[in-house]
Design a protein around this motif. Structure first.
Motif, PDB file in Angstrom:
ATOM      1  N   THR A 135       0.720  -1.201   0.257  1.00 27.75           N
ATOM      2  CA  THR A 135       0.424   0.638   0.167  1.00 27.75           C
ATOM      3  C   THR A 135       0.973   1.289  -0.377  1.00 27.75           C
ATOM      4  O   THR A 135       0.583   2.482  -0.986  1.00 27.75           O
ATOM      5  N   LEU A 136       1.921   1.235   0.906  1.00 27.91           N
ATOM      6  CA  LEU A 136       2.691   2.513   0.549  1.00 27.91           C
ATOM      7  C   LEU A 136       3.720   2.168  -0.666  1.00 27.91           C
ATOM      8  O   LEU A 136       3.673   4.107  -0.621  1.00 27.91           O
ATOM      9  N   LEU A 137       4.212   1.443  -0.529  1.00 23.38           N
ATOM     10  CA  LEU A 137       5.072   1.533  -2.350  1.00 23.38           C
ATOM     11  C   LEU A 137       3.533   2.171  -3.265  1.00 23.38           C
ATOM     12  O   LEU A 137       4.600   2.263  -4.618  1.00 23.38           O
ATOM     13  N   LEU A 138       2.716   2.033  -3.238  1.00 18.18           N
ATOM     14  CA  LEU A 138       2.084   2.078  -4.355  1.00 18.18           C
ATOM     15  C   LEU A 138       1.476   3.389  -4.631  1.00 18.18           C
ATOM     16  O   LEU A 138       1.183   4.534  -4.994  1.00 18.18           O
ATOM     17  N   GLN A 139       0.938   4.293  -3.174  1.00 23.03           N
ATOM     18  CA  GLN A 139       1.154   5.625  -2.950  1.00 23.03           C
ATOM     19  C   GLN A 139       2.164   6.113  -3.538  1.00 23.03           C
ATOM     20  O   GLN A 139       2.532   7.449  -3.777  1.00 23.03           O
ATOM     21  N   VAL A 140       4.095   5.696  -2.938  1.00 19.13           N
ATOM     22  CA  VAL A 140       5.386   6.440  -3.003  1.00 19.13           C
ATOM     23  C   VAL A 140       4.712   6.839  -4.780  1.00 19.13           C
ATOM     24  O   VAL A 140       5.477   7.571  -5.616  1.00 19.13           O
ATOM     25  N   SER A 141       4.402   5.540  -5.743  1.00 15.93           N
ATOM     26  CA  SER A 141       4.299   5.376  -7.214  1.00 15.93           C
ATOM     27  C   SER A 141       4.006   6.769  -7.315  1.00 15.93           C
ATOM     28  O   SER A 141       4.715   7.602  -8.384  1.00 15.93           O
ATOM     29  N   HIS A 142       2.340   6.624  -6.522  1.00 16.82           N
ATOM     30  CA  HIS A 142       1.424   7.068  -6.971  1.00 16.82           C
ATOM     31  C   HIS A 142       2.408   8.951  -7.155  1.00 16.82           C
ATOM     32  O   HIS A 142       1.841   9.835  -8.118  1.00 16.82           O
ATOM     33  N   ASN A 143       2.503   9.390  -6.012  1.00 18.27           N
ATOM     34  CA  ASN A 143       3.489  10.656  -6.384  1.00 18.27           C
ATOM     35  C   ASN A 143       4.886  10.956  -6.936  1.00 18.27           C
ATOM     36  O   ASN A 143       4.454  12.352  -6.995  1.00 18.27           O
ATOM     37  N   LEU A 144       5.326  10.175  -7.200  1.00 21.00           N
ATOM     38  CA  LEU A 144       6.360   9.782  -8.078  1.00 21.00           C
ATOM     39  C   LEU A 144       6.058  10.375  -9.307  1.00 21.00           C
ATOM     40  O   LEU A 144       6.840  11.116 -10.531  1.00 21.00           O
ATOM     41  N   ALA A 145       4.807   9.450  -9.740  1.00 23.59           N
ATOM     42  CA  ALA A 145       4.076   9.620 -11.166  1.00 23.59           C
ATOM     43  C   ALA A 145       4.030  11.269 -11.373  1.00 23.59           C
ATOM     44  O   ALA A 145       4.382  11.820 -12.735  1.00 23.59           O
ATOM     45  N   ASN A 146       3.153  11.764  -9.870  1.00 27.62           N
ATOM     46  CA  ASN A 146       2.449  12.763 -10.883  1.00 27.62           C
ATOM     47  C   ASN A 146       4.179  14.234 -10.276  1.00 27.62           C
ATOM     48  O   ASN A 146       3.893  15.745 -10.940  1.00 27.62           O
ATOM     49  N   GLN A 147       4.956  13.506 -10.398  1.00 24.96           N
ATOM     50  CA  GLN A 147       5.739  14.591 -10.348  1.00 24.96           C
ATOM     51  C   GLN A 147       6.608  14.250 -12.025  1.00 24.96           C
ATOM     52  O   GLN A 147       7.803  14.660 -11.974  1.00 24.96           O
ATOM     53  N   GLY A 148       6.298  13.872 -12.860  1.00 24.49           N
ATOM     54  CA  GLY A 148       6.614  13.699 -13.678  1.00 24.49           C
ATOM     55  C   GLY A 148       7.924  12.064 -13.874  1.00 24.49           C
ATOM     56  O   GLY A 148       8.291  12.249 -14.970  1.00 24.49           O
ATOM     57  N   LYS A 149       7.816  11.357 -13.113  1.00 19.00           N
ATOM     58  CA  LYS A 149       8.397  10.456 -12.877  1.00 19.00           C
ATOM     59  C   LYS A 149       8.028   9.471 -13.844  1.00 19.00           C
ATOM     60  O   LYS A 149       7.063   8.936 -13.461  1.00 19.00           O
ATOM     61  N   THR A 150       9.267   8.596 -14.075  1.00 21.97           N
ATOM     62  CA  THR A 150       8.585   7.185 -15.074  1.00 21.97           C
ATOM     63  C   THR A 150       8.089   5.740 -13.204  1.00 21.97           C
ATOM     64  O   THR A 150       9.664   5.901 -12.948  1.00 21.97           O
ATOM     65  N   VAL A 151       7.521   5.283 -13.440  1.00 23.25           N
ATOM     66  CA  VAL A 151       7.409   4.327 -12.081  1.00 23.25           C
ATOM     67  C   VAL A 151       7.251   3.099 -13.480  1.00 23.25           C
ATOM     68  O   VAL A 151       6.046   2.424 -13.583  1.00 23.25           O
ATOM     69  N   LEU A 152       7.600   1.494 -12.569  1.00 30.62           N
ATOM     70  CA  LEU A 152       7.708   0.264 -13.143  1.00 30.62           C
ATOM     71  C   LEU A 152       7.091  -0.480 -11.562  1.00 30.62           C
ATOM     72  O   LEU A 152       7.920  -0.904 -11.047  1.00 30.62           O
ATOM     73  N   TYR A 153       5.768  -0.974 -11.401  1.00 30.95           N
ATOM     74  CA  TYR A 153       5.801  -2.005 -10.546  1.00 30.95           C
ATOM     75  C   TYR A 153       6.184  -3.359 -11.082  1.00 30.95           C
ATOM     76  O   TYR A 153       4.875  -3.431 -11.734  1.00 30.95           O
ATOM     77  N   ILE A 154       6.716  -3.643 -10.304  1.00 33.66           N
ATOM     78  CA  ILE A 154       6.842  -5.524 -11.014  1.00 33.66           C
ATOM     79  C   ILE A 154       5.545  -5.945  -9.643  1.00 33.66           C
ATOM     80  O   ILE A 154       6.681  -5.868  -8.487  1.00 33.66           O
ATOM     81  N   THR A 155       5.098  -6.990 -10.018  1.00 32.98           N
ATOM     82  CA  THR A 155       3.879  -7.899  -9.293  1.00 32.98           C
ATOM     83  C   THR A 155       3.876  -9.005  -9.250  1.00 32.98           C
ATOM     84  O   THR A 155       3.943  -9.936 -10.428  1.00 32.98           O
ATOM     85  N   GLY A 156       4.577 -10.088  -8.519  1.00 31.04           N
ATOM     86  CA  GLY A 156       5.062 -10.813  -9.063  1.00 31.04           C
ATOM     87  C   GLY A 156       4.153 -12.332  -8.056  1.00 31.04           C
ATOM     88  O   GLY A 156       3.808 -13.017  -7.435  1.00 31.04           O
ATOM     89  N   GLU A 157       3.312 -11.370  -7.150  1.00 28.75           N
ATOM     90  CA  GLU A 157       2.107 -11.973  -6.280  1.00 28.75           C
ATOM     91  C   GLU A 157       0.953 -11.436  -6.095  1.00 28.75           C
ATOM     92  O   GLU A 157       0.360 -12.354  -6.472  1.00 28.75           O
ATOM     93  N   GLU A 158       0.548 -10.627  -7.007  1.00 31.70           N
ATOM     94  CA  GLU A 158      -0.638 -10.246  -8.071  1.00 31.70           C
ATOM     95  C   GLU A 158      -0.823 -10.039  -9.278  1.00 31.70           C
ATOM     96  O   GLU A 158      -0.102  -9.195  -9.680  1.00 31.70           O
ATOM     97  N   SER A 159      -2.034 -10.039  -9.807  1.00 27.64           N
ATOM     98  CA  SER A 159      -2.469  -9.694 -11.226  1.00 27.64           C
ATOM     99  C   SER A 159      -2.328  -8.618 -11.500  1.00 27.64           C
ATOM    100  O   SER A 159      -2.645  -7.336  -9.978  1.00 27.64           O
ATOM    101  N   PRO A 160      -2.477  -8.015 -12.419  1.00 27.19           N
ATOM    102  CA  PRO A 160      -2.189  -6.251 -12.487  1.00 27.19           C
ATOM    103  C   PRO A 160      -4.166  -6.206 -12.259  1.00 27.19           C
ATOM    104  O   PRO A 160      -3.891  -4.908 -11.828  1.00 27.19           O
ATOM    105  N   ARG A 161      -5.056  -6.793 -12.421  1.00 26.44           N
ATOM    106  CA  ARG A 161      -6.711  -6.397 -11.422  1.00 26.44           C
ATOM    107  C   ARG A 161      -6.797  -6.165 -10.701  1.00 26.44           C
ATOM    108  O   ARG A 161      -6.798  -5.243  -9.900  1.00 26.44           O
ATOM    109  N   GLN A 162      -5.657  -6.559  -9.844  1.00 24.04           N
ATOM    110  CA  GLN A 162      -5.739  -6.430  -8.346  1.00 24.04           C
ATOM    111  C   GLN A 162      -4.872  -4.801  -7.824  1.00 24.04           C
ATOM    112  O   GLN A 162      -5.033  -3.953  -7.201  1.00 24.04           O
TER     113      GLN A 162
END
Length: 456
Positions: free
Chosen positions: A106-133
């Motif tokens: 949860t925290l790292l997804l919030q961090v990804s959102h904040n960084l993306a809003n700053q114009g950064k490109t974030v790659l979120y690798i999920t090995g446990e959950e599907s993209p839908r989740q």
């Protein structure tokens, strides 16, 4: 032709042995040796010295090394920035561990959102959950950013190709125990796989300047699963503390090459994600009951942050020959030492009493400055006499009962004043300190302090 060999590797410390054993001879853990098949090594020419590689780097003088400026980027979460030392450093490798469901993803997804809003490109690798989740969680958190890319993959060769083509600014790998190197025969999460995957991300972070966040599972003892070398390879190790069924979480840094390891971040888990707690003292004392016996307030210092916490004690007559001692949030041996001081120096009859000690809010006190507060709580419960209101106890207690000084006493006193606590018991070393609106009681011995507190 060389044959593949079988070794047994301890999944706790990485110790290797050619045969299975029930107990690891290195770390002493039981049933941790796992079988791994190693590929044969390529034969090397005897007596031949390999030439230097093309990209060979010649040694240089330390005085000639250019340090440059560390580029830090705010994660958009002040408490996390505090723990990281001011923000995420470009090209760093950060490991985040914690119990299942405590809020790492949860925290790292919030961090990804904040960084993306700053114009950064974030790659979120999920090995446990599907993209839908991940998408459903992002919608719940309000973290639906255009520059967050989700990759449901566990093969690091595929990840390497994706990172090379995308060239993201940040990578989040959730979690490292699910990723694997296809060149190794062992299963994902094994010692060799975790080391290989960490080496891969270390090469990506240092070679490409990409900041990488790794999510790590923890064992039942609370340590990050995998070999101990995993924590040595990364730049920063962060641990989430607290119970998953409680609202509050504490993020603590146990290793940080770019900042202090004494800082903590305090969060509250709500429906919309992790919310930073601006005033931890108010949070820790939100349910403090005034006028109740066995409750004392102490001002802890976590890094540069003073924080008021409540120390509770319950003393009850035992019906058994051996009284029970239960301690939560304080070192057990330290608590036994303090109770011995009460029995020997103040003649308190604790040998016939069960003693239970707890630090409210899920905090863990490690500094000896909490000694006087612990003793005050125990004495208050034993006498069934509440401690004075708006009172804070500071001081380390020695074996003879003397009260020793505490570091940063002025900062602690100012926090007590800010929170409305105007009576402070503290060591005599701080007697010269004067604060308007605060009554300071300078004490040299536990008996002197208790004579003032318990007047009857």
């Amino acid at each position: 032709m060389a044959k593949a060999k079988t070794v047994f590797v301890c999944n706790a410390c990485g110790y290797e042995t050619p045969r299975w054993m029930g107990k690891c001879p290195d770390c002493g853990a039981w049933n941790t040796l796992e079988e791994e098949v190693r590929a044969p090594e390529a034969p090397s020419g005897a007596g031949k010295r390999s030439p230097l590689p093309v990209n060979f780097t010649a040694p240089q003088r330390l005085s000639q090394v250019e340090t440059g400026e560390q580029i830090r980027t705010s994660t958009g979460i002040g408490e996390l920035d505090r723990v990281l030392g001011g923000g995420a450093v470009a090209g760093s490798l950060v490991l985040v561990g914690g119990d299942p469901g405590i809020g790492k993803s949860t925290l790292l997804l919030q961090v990804s959102h904040n960084l993306a809003n700053q114009g950064k490109t974030v790659l979120y690798i999920t090995g446990e959950e599907s993209p839908r989740q991940v998408k459903l969680r992002a919608e719940r958190l309000g973290a639906d950013a255009e520059k967050i890319y989700v990759l449901p993959e566990t093969d690091i060769t595929v990840l390497e190709a994706a990172i090379a083509s995308m060239k993201p600014d940040y990578v989040v790998a959730d979690s490292i125990q699910t990723l694997y190197d296809p060149n190794l025969t062992s299963a994902p999460g094994s010692v060799s796989q975790v080391k290989a995957v960490t080496s891969f991300f270390l090469r990506i972070a240092k070679g490409e300047g990409i900041t990488v966040f790794l999510v790590g599972h923890v064992t039942k003892e609370g340590a990050i699963a995998g070999p101990r070398v995993l924590e040595h390879m990364v730049d920063t190790v962060l641990y989430f503390e607290g119970e998953r069924h409680q609202l509050y979480r504490i993020l603590r840094s146990v290793k940080n090459r770019f900042g202090s390891t004494n800082e903590i971040g305090v969060f509250e888990m709500v429906d919309t994600g992790m919310v930073e707690v601006k005033n931890p003292s108010a949070m820790m004392l939100s349910r403090h009951t005034r006028g109740a016996s066995g409750s004392a307030v102490f001002c802890a210092l976590e890094g540069t942050r003073p924080m008021l916490v409540e120390v509770q004690a319950l003393v009850a007559k035992t019906a058994f020959p051996a009284p029970r001692r239960t301690v939560n949030g304080v070192d057990y041996n330290r608590a036994m030492l303090l109770m011995a001081v009460l029995e020997k120096k103040l003649l308190y009859p604790l040998n016939s009493q069960d003693v239970y000690i707890n630090v409210a809010g899920g905090m863990r006190l490690t500094e000896p400055a909490a000694d006087l507060a612990i003793l005050a709580a125990i004495a208050s419960s034993l006498k069934d006499q509440p401690l004075p209101d708006d009172t804070v106890f500071l001081g380390e207690v020695g074996l003879t009962g003397e009260i020793r000084g505490v570091p940063n006493g002025d900062k602690r006193v100012m926090e007590c004043r800010k929170m409305g606590y105007n009576r402070i018991y503290l060591p005599h070393h701080h007697a010269s300190q004067k604060v308007e609106g605060v009554e300071l009681f300078s004490v040299r011995h536990v008996a002197q302090a208790f004579a003032t507190i318990f007047k009857k």
